[in-house]
Design a protein around this motif. Structure first.
Motif, PDB file in Angstrom:
ATOM      1  N   PHE A 208      71.790 -30.159  97.193  1.00  0.00           N
ATOM      2  CA  PHE A 208      70.889 -29.431  96.302  1.00  0.00           C
ATOM      3  C   PHE A 208      70.926 -30.058  94.907  1.00  0.00           C
ATOM      4  CE2 PHE A 208      70.841 -24.913  98.385  1.00  0.00           C
ATOM      5  CZ  PHE A 208      70.268 -25.454  99.521  1.00  0.00           C
ATOM      6  N   ALA A 209      72.114 -30.325  94.411  1.00  0.00           N
ATOM      7  CA  ALA A 209      72.261 -30.898  93.077  1.00  0.00           C
ATOM      8  C   ALA A 209      71.669 -32.303  93.003  1.00  0.00           C
ATOM      9  CB  ALA A 209      73.740 -30.923  92.690  1.00  0.00           C
ATOM     10  N   GLN A 210      71.848 -33.072  94.068  1.00  0.00           N
ATOM     11  CA  GLN A 210      71.383 -34.459  94.091  1.00  0.00           C
ATOM     12  C   GLN A 210      69.864 -34.559  94.075  1.00  0.00           C
ATOM     13  OE1 GLN A 210      73.444 -36.685  93.559  1.00  0.00           O
ATOM     14  NE2 GLN A 210      72.787 -38.682  94.355  1.00  0.00           N
ATOM     15  N   ARG A 211      69.189 -33.468  94.400  1.00  0.00           N
ATOM     16  CA  ARG A 211      67.729 -33.466  94.391  1.00  0.00           C
ATOM     17  C   ARG A 211      67.179 -33.918  93.045  1.00  0.00           C
ATOM     18  NH1 ARG A 211      64.558 -29.110  92.934  1.00  0.00           N
ATOM     19  NH2 ARG A 211      62.356 -29.267  93.585  1.00  0.00           N
ATOM     20  N   SER A 212      67.804 -33.497  91.956  1.00  0.00           N
ATOM     21  CA  SER A 212      67.343 -33.911  90.627  1.00  0.00           C
ATOM     22  C   SER A 212      67.471 -35.408  90.428  1.00  0.00           C
ATOM     23  CB  SER A 212      68.121 -33.167  89.536  1.00  0.00           C
ATOM     24  OG  SER A 212      67.834 -31.793  89.554  1.00  0.00           O
ATOM     25  N   HIS A 213      68.494 -36.007  91.004  1.00  0.00           N
ATOM     26  CA  HIS A 213      68.692 -37.460  90.893  1.00  0.00           C
ATOM     27  C   HIS A 213      67.517 -38.208  91.508  1.00  0.00           C
ATOM     28  CE1 HIS A 213      70.529 -41.417  91.222  1.00  0.00           C
ATOM     29  NE2 HIS A 213      70.380 -41.367  92.530  1.00  0.00           N
ATOM     30  N   TYR A 214      67.097 -37.785  92.698  1.00  0.00           N
ATOM     31  CA  TYR A 214      65.986 -38.465  93.364  1.00  0.00           C
ATOM     32  C   TYR A 214      64.673 -38.190  92.633  1.00  0.00           C
ATOM     33  CZ  TYR A 214      69.399 -38.946  97.108  1.00  0.00           C
ATOM     34  OH  TYR A 214      70.532 -39.248  97.824  1.00  0.00           O
ATOM     35  N   ALA A 215      64.463 -36.949  92.217  1.00  0.00           N
ATOM     36  CA  ALA A 215      63.230 -36.613  91.511  1.00  0.00           C
ATOM     37  C   ALA A 215      63.116 -37.383  90.200  1.00  0.00           C
ATOM     38  CB  ALA A 215      63.167 -35.110  91.249  1.00  0.00           C
ATOM     39  N   ARG A 216      64.241 -37.565  89.507  1.00  0.00           N
ATOM     40  CA  ARG A 216      64.231 -38.309  88.247  1.00  0.00           C
ATOM     41  C   ARG A 216      63.888 -39.778  88.486  1.00  0.00           C
ATOM     42  NH1 ARG A 216      69.001 -37.292  87.033  1.00  0.00           N
ATOM     43  NH2 ARG A 216      68.528 -35.345  85.945  1.00  0.00           N
TER      44      ARG A 216
ATOM     45  N   THR B 263      61.296 -34.052  96.477  1.00  0.00           N
ATOM     46  CA  THR B 263      61.116 -34.313  95.049  1.00  0.00           C
ATOM     47  C   THR B 263      60.063 -33.407  94.428  1.00  0.00           C
ATOM     48  OG1 THR B 263      59.553 -36.072  95.613  1.00  0.00           O
ATOM     49  CG2 THR B 263      61.837 -36.728  95.188  1.00  0.00           C
ATOM     50  N   GLY B 264      59.310 -32.670  95.243  1.00  0.00           N
ATOM     51  CA  GLY B 264      58.292 -31.777  94.720  1.00  0.00           C
ATOM     52  C   GLY B 264      57.066 -32.476  94.172  1.00  0.00           C
ATOM     53  N   LEU B 265      56.781 -33.694  94.659  1.00  0.00           N
ATOM     54  CA  LEU B 265      55.651 -34.464  94.159  1.00  0.00           C
ATOM     55  C   LEU B 265      54.410 -34.253  95.017  1.00  0.00           C
ATOM     56  CD1 LEU B 265      57.507 -37.816  93.414  1.00  0.00           C
ATOM     57  CD2 LEU B 265      56.635 -36.184  91.727  1.00  0.00           C
ATOM     58  N   PRO B 266      53.221 -34.375  94.426  1.00  0.00           N
ATOM     59  CA  PRO B 266      52.000 -34.272  95.230  1.00  0.00           C
ATOM     60  C   PRO B 266      51.826 -35.504  96.106  1.00  0.00           C
ATOM     61  CG  PRO B 266      51.450 -34.863  92.966  1.00  0.00           C
ATOM     62  CD  PRO B 266      52.928 -34.580  92.993  1.00  0.00           C
TER      63      PRO B 266
ATOM     64  N   TRP C   9      62.146 -41.054  90.907  1.00  0.00           N
ATOM     65  CA  TRP C   9      60.728 -41.153  91.231  1.00  0.00           C
ATOM     66  C   TRP C   9      59.869 -40.933  89.991  1.00  0.00           C
ATOM     67  CZ3 TRP C   9      57.616 -42.105  95.533  1.00  0.00           C
ATOM     68  CH2 TRP C   9      58.308 -42.452  96.710  1.00  0.00           C
ATOM     69  N   SER C  10      60.226 -39.978  89.151  1.00  0.00           N
ATOM     70  CA  SER C  10      59.446 -39.714  87.943  1.00  0.00           C
ATOM     71  C   SER C  10      59.409 -40.927  87.019  1.00  0.00           C
ATOM     72  CB  SER C  10      60.009 -38.503  87.192  1.00  0.00           C
ATOM     73  OG  SER C  10      59.789 -37.318  87.906  1.00  0.00           O
ATOM     74  N   LEU C  11      60.536 -41.600  86.887  1.00  0.00           N
ATOM     75  CA  LEU C  11      60.581 -42.805  86.061  1.00  0.00           C
ATOM     76  C   LEU C  11      59.717 -43.906  86.656  1.00  0.00           C
ATOM     77  CD1 LEU C  11      64.393 -42.791  85.179  1.00  0.00           C
ATOM     78  CD2 LEU C  11      62.474 -42.434  83.589  1.00  0.00           C
TER      79      LEU C  11
ATOM     80  N   ARG D 226      51.984 -38.717  90.393  1.00  0.00           N
ATOM     81  CA  ARG D 226      52.803 -38.090  89.362  1.00  0.00           C
ATOM     82  C   ARG D 226      52.823 -36.572  89.527  1.00  0.00           C
ATOM     83  NH1 ARG D 226      50.940 -40.997  83.669  1.00  0.00           N
ATOM     84  NH2 ARG D 226      52.047 -42.984  83.982  1.00  0.00           N
ATOM     85  N   ARG D 227      53.884 -35.985  89.027  1.00  0.00           N
ATOM     86  CA  ARG D 227      54.020 -34.537  89.084  1.00  0.00           C
ATOM     87  C   ARG D 227      52.832 -33.856  88.393  1.00  0.00           C
ATOM     88  NH1 ARG D 227      58.238 -32.218  90.748  1.00  0.00           N
ATOM     89  NH2 ARG D 227      59.494 -34.101  90.441  1.00  0.00           N
ATOM     90  N   TRP D 228      52.251 -32.851  89.098  1.00  0.00           N
ATOM     91  CA  TRP D 228      51.135 -32.047  88.601  1.00  0.00           C
ATOM     92  C   TRP D 228      49.858 -32.870  88.379  1.00  0.00           C
ATOM     93  CZ3 TRP D 228      55.431 -30.410  84.964  1.00  0.00           C
ATOM     94  CH2 TRP D 228      56.241 -29.438  85.584  1.00  0.00           C
ATOM     95  N   ARG D 229      49.770 -34.043  89.051  1.00  0.00           N
ATOM     96  CA  ARG D 229      48.543 -34.842  88.947  1.00  0.00           C
ATOM     97  C   ARG D 229      47.902 -35.014  90.322  1.00  0.00           C
ATOM     98  NH1 ARG D 229      46.932 -37.047  84.198  1.00  0.00           N
ATOM     99  NH2 ARG D 229      44.965 -36.793  85.346  1.00  0.00           N
ATOM    100  N   GLU D 230      47.773 -33.892  91.023  1.00  0.00           N
ATOM    101  CA  GLU D 230      47.055 -33.908  92.298  1.00  0.00           C
ATOM    102  C   GLU D 230      45.644 -34.455  92.132  1.00  0.00           C
ATOM    103  OE1 GLU D 230      50.244 -30.845  92.588  1.00  0.00           O
ATOM    104  OE2 GLU D 230      48.739 -31.364  91.081  1.00  0.00           O
TER     105      GLU D 230
END
Length: 498
Positions: free
Chosen positions: A365-373, A423-426, A375-377, A451-455
């Motif tokens: 669960f904690a590592q999820r932020s690592h992957y999302a970060r 990662t919660g990405l579209p 991808w966001s970068l 990108r996040r919130w850019r569906e």
């Protein structure tokens, strides 16, 4: 009756019209909601006995709704008169939210889920409720309660899951739009299987809650599961999703952002990855990917071959974490209320993706932020990422129930799908090639993440591809007109129905 000149040039029956064309014509008074609804219901009556995509007809409600829309001289919404379907795992007042489970067949919803309210507020007409596998947790759609949903391309193909009824319905012409949801690929699997188009929205984009639910879902389910729409063209996703993202206070984590984000400067960069994670990329999938990349380049996108970071690991850790939560929170219900087939499938899932448990699950669960970060970068440089969806053509009906090998073919290589949920990405899916394979023809879908919130960027890119590669629905309808398989037997005649 006067009709739009562009429509006059196209004499297709109403059930083949896009949602955009229907809404434009009904708002202008060129056709009535009743005309459109009757056309959709007639089509449902004609093809659903073969497909078993819609398992609860709402014909009477739909007719009353259409008549009320026609009688109302007030403002007309962006989906005015558009026929839609709702998946049976989401609440709709007065109808069972069975989730494909016989034990839940009488779980009648006391109120509408947010997405149902939003579609109705936009003027849509709900014509039926679509099938899903038990607990909405298979890549195929079959259950003891309602039986199997068949793919309109033929019985050599699964209809996908878990929104298999939605994907089969919309591509067969039963409604211009179909609701579905996605926790690991349940919008994109059916889109790929049936040749439809969808965008899995990102985390927080669409308000979600079932008034009938007895308890809150697990934290990871809340983070990975999203509500969306399946359509025949990307153009229809713009008005459909803009209606769907309206706020609802019953979802306290909904993100109230407009559908359209700020324009990006210069050509939009698209990273194209052909990474097969060592499993091998089927030539038909490579053809579809190359076609999509070429179309985007022709449309003015800056297309580069670049692999995003940690893609396989993101999908692997994400799905093992999800199965860990499912095993802990849903395991007893699946064991008690699920069929023998479903329990055997979960045994195979657990072998393929050993669930994290205890402290390891908390670390995941904690590592999820690592992957999302990470991808966001990456998406700062490349706002869109074009990838395969599945690494090979879609599997046959029931393949996921054929032991560990079947589960591996159906789900074991779907890391590109799982990564987007974790990662919660579209992520969108659309067909760019129809493969003529030994088993029969089948559409091949590709995935575009954003990108996040850019569906909106994802849907724009799919629209650009469609301007150069025609949607496959016309070819499918021609094929359906030439073939006439026998209607599916009633579930009661099928034994377990699995």
């Amino acid at each position: 009756m006067t009709r739009d000149s562009t429509i006059l040039e196209d004499e297709r029956p109403l059930w083949q019209w896009s949602a955009t064309a229907i809404a434009r014509a009904t708002r202008a008074g060129e056709i009535t909601a009743t005309e459109v609804t009757e056309a959709a219901l007639d089509r449902m009556e004609a093809v659903n006995p073969v497909l078993n995509a819609v398992v609860e007809s709402l014909a009477d409600e739909a007719r009353a709704r259409a008549a009320a829309l026609d009688a109302d001289d007030g403002a007309r919404g962006p989906l005015h008169g558009v026929p839609v379907t709702i998946k049976i795992n989401v609440d709709q007042t007065g109808h069972p939210t069975s989730n494909g489970v016989a034990a839940f067949a009488d779980l009648v919803a006391p109120d509408d889920a947010p997405l149902v309210r939003h579609l109705m507020a936009a003027g849509a007409v709900v014509i039926g409720r679509t099938n899903t596998p038990e607990f909405s947790f298979r890549a195929d759609t079959d259950n003891p309660l309602h039986g199997r949903t068949h793919n309109p391309w033929g019985r050599h193909l699964s209809a996908g899951g878990s929104s298999g009824g939605a994907g089969a319905a919309v591509m067969a012409g039963i409604g211009a739009l179909a609701h579905g949801n996605d926790i690991g690929g349940s919008l994109r699997f059916p889109a790929s299987a049936n040749g439809a188009v969808t965008v899995k929205p990102g985390l927080g984009r669409v308000a979600a809650w079932n008034p009938s639910q007895p308890a809150e879902r697990g934290l990871l389910a809340q983070s990975m599961s999203v509500q969306g729409m399946i359509a025949r063209t990307a153009s229809d996703l713009h008005p459909a999703m803009e209606a769907l993202i309206a706020p609802d206070p019953r979802d306290p984590f909904h993100v109230p952002l407009p559908w359209r984000g700020a324009p990006l400067d210069g050509p939009i960069k698209v990273a194209v990855s052909r990474d097969d994670f060592g499993f091998g990329l089927h030539p038909a999938v490579a053809t579809a990917l190359d076609a999509a990349a070429s179309a985007l380049s022709d449309a003015g996108y800056a297309v580069e071959d670049v692999d995003p970071p940690l893609a396989f690991e993101t999908g692997e850790v994400g799905y093992r974490a999800l199965l860990g939560e499912v095993k802990a929170l849903m395991g007893p219900d699946i064991a008690t209320h699920g069929s023998e087939t479903l329990n055997a499938i979960f045994d195979a899932y657990f072998e393929l993706f050993p669930p994290f448990e205890g402290t390891d699950l908390l670390r995941a669960f904690a590592q999820r932020s690592h992957y999302a970060r990470a991808w966001s970068l990456f998406l700062e440089d490349y706002p869109l990422v074009l990838t395969p969806f599945l690494l090979r053509p879609f599997f046959g009906a029931g393949r996921d129930a054929e032991g560990i090998d079947g589960a591996r073919e159906a789900l074991g290589h779907a890391h590109w799908s799982f990564a987007m949920n974790f990662t919660g990405l579209p992520a969108g899916n659309l067909p760019t090639h129809v493969a003529d394979l030994l088993e029969g023809p089948q559409p091949i879908g590709v995935q575009i993440a954003g990108r996040r919130w850019r569906e909106d960027l994802v849907v724009d890119a799919m629209q650009a591809i469609e301007a150069r590669i025609a949607p496959v629905c016309t070819a499918l309808w021609d094929r359906m007109g030439r073939t006439a398989p026998e209607p599916s037997p009633h579930p009661a005649d099928r034994g377990s129905g699995t």
